[in-house]
Design a protein around this motif. Structure first.
Motif, short mmCIF file in Angstrom:
data_model
loop_
_atom_site.label_atom_id
_atom_site.label_comp_id
_atom_site.label_asym_id
_atom_site.label_seq_id
_atom_site.Cartn_x
_atom_site.Cartn_y
_atom_site.Cartn_z
N LEU A 109 -6.19 1.05 -9.13
CA LEU A 109 -5.32 1.00 -7.96
C LEU A 109 -6.17 0.97 -6.71
O LEU A 109 -7.33 1.39 -6.70
N SER A 110 -5.58 0.43 -5.64
CA SER A 110 -6.30 0.25 -4.39
C SER A 110 -6.24 1.51 -3.54
O SER A 110 -5.46 2.43 -3.81
N ALA A 111 -7.05 1.53 -2.48
CA ALA A 111 -7.04 2.66 -1.55
C ALA A 111 -5.68 2.79 -0.86
O ALA A 111 -5.19 3.90 -0.62
N HIS A 112 -5.04 1.64 -0.56
CA HIS A 112 -3.72 1.68 0.08
C HIS A 112 -2.69 2.32 -0.85
O HIS A 112 -1.86 3.13 -0.42
N THR A 113 -2.77 2.00 -2.13
CA THR A 113 -1.83 2.58 -3.10
C THR A 113 -2.08 4.08 -3.26
O THR A 113 -1.15 4.86 -3.42
N VAL A 114 -3.35 4.48 -3.21
CA VAL A 114 -3.67 5.91 -3.28
C VAL A 114 -2.98 6.64 -2.13
O VAL A 114 -2.39 7.71 -2.31
N GLY A 115 -3.05 6.05 -0.94
CA GLY A 115 -2.39 6.66 0.21
C GLY A 115 -0.89 6.77 0.03
O GLY A 115 -0.28 7.80 0.36
N GLU A 116 -0.26 5.74 -0.54
CA GLU A 116 1.18 5.77 -0.77
C GLU A 116 1.55 6.86 -1.78
O GLU A 116 2.54 7.58 -1.60
N VAL A 117 0.76 6.97 -2.86
CA VAL A 117 1.04 8.00 -3.87
C VAL A 117 0.91 9.40 -3.27
O VAL A 117 1.74 10.27 -3.51
N LEU A 118 -0.12 9.61 -2.45
CA LEU A 118 -0.31 10.91 -1.82
C LEU A 118 0.84 11.25 -0.89
O LEU A 118 1.31 12.39 -0.86
N HIS A 119 1.31 10.26 -0.13
CA HIS A 119 2.44 10.50 0.78
C HIS A 119 3.69 10.87 0.00
O HIS A 119 4.45 11.75 0.40
N ARG A 120 3.92 10.18 -1.14
CA ARG A 120 5.11 10.49 -1.94
C ARG A 120 5.03 11.89 -2.53
O ARG A 120 6.06 12.52 -2.78
N GLN A 121 3.82 12.39 -2.75
CA GLN A 121 3.65 13.73 -3.31
C GLN A 121 3.61 14.81 -2.24
O GLN A 121 3.37 15.97 -2.54
N GLY A 122 3.81 14.42 -0.98
CA GLY A 122 3.86 15.40 0.09
C GLY A 122 2.53 15.69 0.76
O GLY A 122 2.42 16.66 1.51
N TYR A 123 1.51 14.87 0.50
CA TYR A 123 0.22 15.07 1.14
C TYR A 123 0.18 14.32 2.47
O TYR A 123 0.88 13.33 2.67
#
Length: 326
Positions: free
Chosen positions: A132-146
């Motif tokens: 996964l890309s860095a952008h997707t990592v950011g999206e996953v973190l945001h969805r998890q409340g980070y």
């Protein structure tokens, strides 16, 4: 009807319908609205609804061809591409392990001190078999409340059992002097600053594309040196004085600043004063243990003909110094 009012009208109708129609009906409705508006209809409908231009054009084609609505399958609930966390069962656990504060400073952690970078996180996850890309990592973190956050100073350390009594004593002493009409000042040295064209925090207005040019490295300019501000704050008058030195923060410089304040401001405001109370930190040039500070202070008291009293703030409480707050 003007273009702005047309956009508002389309948007109002779309918001009223969007929850009750599927994708196929949505694009056909948008196409019907666009056809009624004429040449600019496609652009206006896309702008008002947020639908893409190809989506509206596709609806126009379907209306022209007259194909029945039943031919088009609307997306079922839950349709579309599955989320990476659903396809990759260990992705979320591995990602949270990398950003866990408990492992951030652990020497065995592969991302110590860099765990907040999505680029580094994506690189390490790729090494663990997650694509996964860095952008997707950011999206996953945001969805998890980070969220990306800096450190916050909240841990005060051990609290001395007499801390409250110490501040009550200081407060009572200040009030005692002020009730007698005697001056009370707070003194402190401020942050040293390099003098010259060095980078500093903040922004200012400049022509676009023409930022101020500053030095790459923050080495002291031998000719200009440093600026060392030392401040005196009159707690009764709510006024201050700052002297700027160019060598070192020494007790002699601190006393020279107090002397200048007295000659320029203090003696004018308190012409009948017989005493002076100084509130200072426990460290630096005005430290409670600095012998030269006490010697210079005695010389100043003899020179000015004042009885001088000094109260030092307890260690670790310099942020409550009035000079620091001001």
């Amino acid at each position: 009807m003007g273009e702005e009012s047309t956009l508002k009208a389309i948007q109002s109708k779309y918001e009223a319908l969007r929850a009750d129609i599927n994708e196929a009906v949505r694009r056909r409705w948008a196409a019907a609205e666009a056809r009624a508006l004429g040449p600019k209809g496609i652009r206006l409908v896309a702008q008002a609804t947020g639908l893409s231009l190809p989506t509206v054009r596709r609806g126009m084609r379907e209306l022209r061809q007259g194909i029945p609505q039943e031919v088009f399958r609307a997306r079922r609930p839950g349709g579309g591409r599955r989320k990476l966390t659903a396809k990759d069962a260990t992705l979320l656990a591995d990602l949270e392990a990398l950003v866990d504060p408990a492992t951030r400073g652990d020497p065995t952690s592969p991302l110590r001190w860099t765990c907040k970078s999505t680029l580094k996180l994506a690189e390490e996850l790729h090494n663990q078999g997650h694509g996964l890309s860095a952008h997707t990592v950011g999206e996953v973190l945001h969805r998890q409340g980070y969220s990306l956050q800096s450190n916050r100073k909240t841990r005060e350390g051990a609290q001395h059992p007499d801390r409250n009594a110490q501040f009550e004593y200081l407060n009572a002493r200040v009030k005692e002097f002020q009730e007698r009409g005697s001056p009370v000042i707070s003194v402190d040295a401020k942050k040293k600053e390099l003098v010259g064209d060095f980078k500093n925090a903040g922004r200012e207005w400049n022509p676009k594309g023409q930022p101020p040019r500053v030095r790459v490295h923050d080495f002291v300019d031998e000719e200009l040196g440093k600026a060392l501000p030392y401040g005196v704050y009159d707690m009764g008058a709510n006024e201050g004085w700052v002297s700027v030195g160019v060598t070192h923060d020494t007790p002699a410089f601190a006393i020279a600043t107090i002397r200048t304040w007295w000659l320029e401001m203090g003696s004018v405001r308190y012409p009948k004063a017989k005493e002076l109370l100084i509130i200072a930190d426990s460290g630096g040039s005005n430290s409670a243990r600095a012998r030269l500070w006490k010697v210079e202070l005695q010389h100043l008291a003899d020179e000015m003909g004042l009885r001088m009293a000094v109260s030092h703030l307890p260690p670790g409480t310099s942020k409550w110094n009035k000079m620091s707050i001001g």
